[in-house]
Enzyme design. Structure first.
Site, PDB file in Angstrom:
ATOM      1  N   GLU A 105       0.824  -1.211   0.000  1.00 11.12           N
ATOM      2  CA  GLU A 105       0.000   0.000   0.000  1.00 11.12           C
ATOM      3  C   GLU A 105       0.854   1.255   0.000  1.00 11.12           C
ATOM      4  O   GLU A 105       0.883   1.990   0.986  1.00 11.12           O
ATOM      5  CB  GLU A 105      -0.848   0.043   1.282  1.00 11.12           C
ATOM      6  CG  GLU A 105      -1.712  -1.133   1.559  1.00 11.12           C
ATOM      7  CD  GLU A 105      -2.270  -1.099   2.980  1.00 11.12           C
ATOM      8  OE1 GLU A 105      -1.668  -0.477   3.867  1.00 11.12           O
ATOM      9  OE2 GLU A 105      -3.330  -1.698   3.185  1.00 11.12           O
ATOM     10  N   TYR A 130       6.420  17.425  11.602  1.00  7.99           N
ATOM     11  CA  TYR A 130       7.523  16.525  11.932  1.00  7.99           C
ATOM     12  C   TYR A 130       8.869  16.974  11.359  1.00  7.99           C
ATOM     13  O   TYR A 130       9.631  16.156  10.852  1.00  7.99           O
ATOM     14  CB  TYR A 130       7.263  15.053  11.586  1.00  7.99           C
ATOM     15  CG  TYR A 130       6.152  14.688  10.639  1.00  7.99           C
ATOM     16  CD1 TYR A 130       5.076  13.909  11.068  1.00  7.99           C
ATOM     17  CD2 TYR A 130       6.183  15.090   9.298  1.00  7.99           C
ATOM     18  CE1 TYR A 130       4.071  13.539  10.195  1.00  7.99           C
ATOM     19  CE2 TYR A 130       5.172  14.714   8.425  1.00  7.99           C
ATOM     20  CZ  TYR A 130       4.121  13.936   8.882  1.00  7.99           C
ATOM     21  OH  TYR A 130       3.133  13.576   8.015  1.00  7.99           O
ATOM     22  N   CYS A 137       0.874  33.449  12.214  1.00  6.73           N
ATOM     23  CA  CYS A 137       1.312  33.900  13.535  1.00  6.73           C
ATOM     24  C   CYS A 137       1.552  32.729  14.470  1.00  6.73           C
ATOM     25  O   CYS A 137       0.767  32.481  15.399  1.00  6.73           O
ATOM     26  CB  CYS A 137       0.276  34.860  14.118  1.00  6.73           C
ATOM     27  SG  CYS A 137       0.098  36.279  13.054  1.00  6.73           S
TER      28      CYS A 137
HETATM   29  C1  LIG Z   1      -0.212   5.803   5.604  1.00  6.14           C
HETATM   30  C2  LIG Z   1      -0.383   4.372   5.329  1.00  6.14           C
HETATM   31  C3  LIG Z   1       0.172   3.794   4.195  1.00  6.14           C
HETATM   32  C4  LIG Z   1       1.017   4.562   3.208  1.00  6.14           C
HETATM   33  O1  LIG Z   1       2.249   4.982   3.715  1.00  6.14           O
HETATM   34  P1  LIG Z   1       3.285   5.726   2.746  1.00  6.14           P
HETATM   35  O2  LIG Z   1       4.425   6.049   3.631  1.00  6.14           O
HETATM   36  O3  LIG Z   1       2.621   6.941   2.238  1.00  6.14           O
HETATM   37  O4  LIG Z   1       3.642   4.780   1.659  1.00  6.14           O
HETATM   38  C5  LIG Z   1      -0.082   2.453   3.967  1.00  6.14           C
HETATM   39  N1  LIG Z   1      -0.826   1.717   4.811  1.00  6.14           N
HETATM   40  C6  LIG Z   1      -1.367   2.238   5.934  1.00  6.14           C
HETATM   41  C7  LIG Z   1      -2.182   1.391   6.821  1.00  6.14           C
HETATM   42  C8  LIG Z   1      -1.170   3.585   6.224  1.00  6.14           C
HETATM   43  O5  LIG Z   1      -1.698   4.091   7.334  1.00  6.14           O
END
Ligand SMILES: *Cc1c(COP(=O)(O)O)cnc(C)c1O
Length: 423
Positions: free
Chosen positions: A282, A325, A352
């Site tokens: 993902e 961050y 501000c």
């Molecule tokens: C944010 C997230 C991602 C994606 O992370 P990236 O660093 O943008 O690749 C994938 N899976 C889950 C569950 C997330 O919370």
């Protein structure tokens, strides 16, 4: 810091261009600040990602919290990716953008009952459940579902990841995921549940990870859980390995799709050679981050001790990652004047708040002056999506460059727009 330009973002005769569009000219047409994305870069990232993962039997789901503009989502769903969502709003957008429901995964540590109901109605492909409490809620809400609901448990593999502490997610004490021992118990408990089909394991160990080792370690822990479950007669047929692949923000570090895919495939082949289920990743950031820039104008060069401030018309409400961050986005001029001495600046916005600081002690050449157009790079992911209207500032517009033209894919949300909701 080196400047991570891409094939689609280049200087021609000292003028910064995204594809064929001259950024300085765009800034005369559209008031700054605005986000600007390269369609060719986005499609190129997707192509490289698919080329690395698909032949190895690993499906790609786009983590849409990185950038959920409808136009961007449609481009991504057209390429055949699935979607990873973390809210009811994201599910609604994913469906509207054309992602097939069965290829939508719903992750997140705090799904509300309303969101779960919505996801059940849509018929999404998989719930990634993050606690025993959530599983219980899902089980009771799924009673009226007309098909079995596929569930993966998100496990916290407790691996150390070398990234900013605010973006690690896979270590003990973190709110995300379930401990492996507890996951095992839940699998036993829900093994023959009439509505829930517990058949998956998920992980997501953090973001902006530039080394493949933590993936190998975490996957290895996940696979040992798979074999324990198998021993007990419970078959895992869905593995979701999360995203987090790092991109080059200017320090030269990143994790290529190819290296991530190879590491995952090798770990699977050596530790679970007889696994025959699905595997998905993902990625969010690595799909869209380097396709986007934030275009801004220098408001003032304020002379001060110990250093001058470069005061931009973009602020923390437009680009929040530095305040959130301590992220740094390389800042480059849209028009290079030619050789000049390098000076140090503190780069800030007009909001501000002292944390409205993009960077300190930043070496810039080109002798920046009020009125100059500049661009923050690698601003396609986790940038526009986090923007707000704080200080009653307009919410930033978004442009897409593609097929030789610039298209406004989100117009600037003005005070008149916002005031309408407050009558
Ligand atoms: C944010 C997230 C991602 C994606 O992370 P990236 O660093 O943008 O690749 C994938 N899976 C889950 C569950 C997330 O919370």
């Amino acid at each position: 810091m080196n400047i991570p330009l891409t094939e689609q973002l280049q200087y021609h005769n000292g003028q910064l261009h995204m594809e064929a569009s001259n950024i300085t000219s765009l800034a005369t047409e559209y008031p700054t600040p605005f986000y600007c994305y390269s369609q060719a870069r986005l499609l190129d990232n997707i192509r490289r990602c698919q080329a690395a993962f698909t032949p190895r039997g690993i499906a790609v789901h786009y983590a849409m919290k990185a950038n959920s503009n409808m136009h961007i989502l449609s481009l991504i769903s057209d390429q055949g990716l699935g979607a990873d969502t973390v809210s009811g709003g994201e599910i609604q957008r994913a469906v509207s953008a054309g992602f097939p429901p069965e290829r939508i995964i719903f992750s997140g540590v705090g799904k509300s009952a309303a969101e779960i109901r919505q996801a059940l109605e849509v018929g999404i492909g998989q719930f990634n459940v993050e606690s025993a409490e959530e599983l219980m809620r899902l089980a009771s809400l799924a009673e009226t579902a007309n098909q079995p609901v596929r569930v993966a448990l998100r496990v916290n593999p407790d691996v150390a990841v070398d990234t900013h502490r605010h973006i690690t997610t896979g270590t003990k004490g973190n709110k995300f995921g379930i401990e492996p021992a507890q996951a095992l118990k839940l699998f036993r408990e829900y093994a023959s549940h009439p509505r829930l089909r517990l058949s998956g394991l998920a992980m997501h160990i953090g973001s902006q990870i530039c080394d493949a080792t933590p993936y190998r370690q975490a996957l290895s822990r996940l696979l040992s859980l798979v074999s324990t479950l198998k021993y007990e007669g419970i078959t895992i047929s869905h593995l979701d390995l999360g995203g987090g692949f790092g991109i080059d923000y200017g320090n030269g570090n990143s994790l290529s799709f190819e290296d991530a895919a190879r590491t995952i495939a090798e770990t699977l082949a050596s530790e679970a050679p007889d696994y025959t289920g699905d595997v998905v990743v993902e990625p969010g950031r690595s799909i869209i981050a380097d396709a986007g820039i934030l275009v801004t104008t220098v408001n003032y060069v304020k002379q001060a001790e110990p250093r001058p401030f470069l005061i931009l018309d973009a602020a923390m409400n437009d680009l929040m990652r530095p305040a959130l961050y301590q992220a740094e986005h390389p800042l480059i001029p849209a028009h290079r004047r030619g050789p000049s001495a390098t000076e140090q600046f503190d780069v800030v916005g007009p909001v501000c708040e002292s944390t409205d600081t993009f960077s300190r002690n930043t070496p810039l050449d080109n002798a920046p002056q009020a009125g100059d157009i500049m661009a923050f790079l690698c601003a396609g992911a986790y940038c526009s999506v986090m923007s707000s209207g704080y200080n009653s500032r307009d919410i930033t517009a978004e442009l897409l460059i593609g097929q030789g033209q610039a298209t406004l894919i989100r117009r600037r949300i003005t005070q008149a727009d916002l005031m309408q909701f407050e009558q």
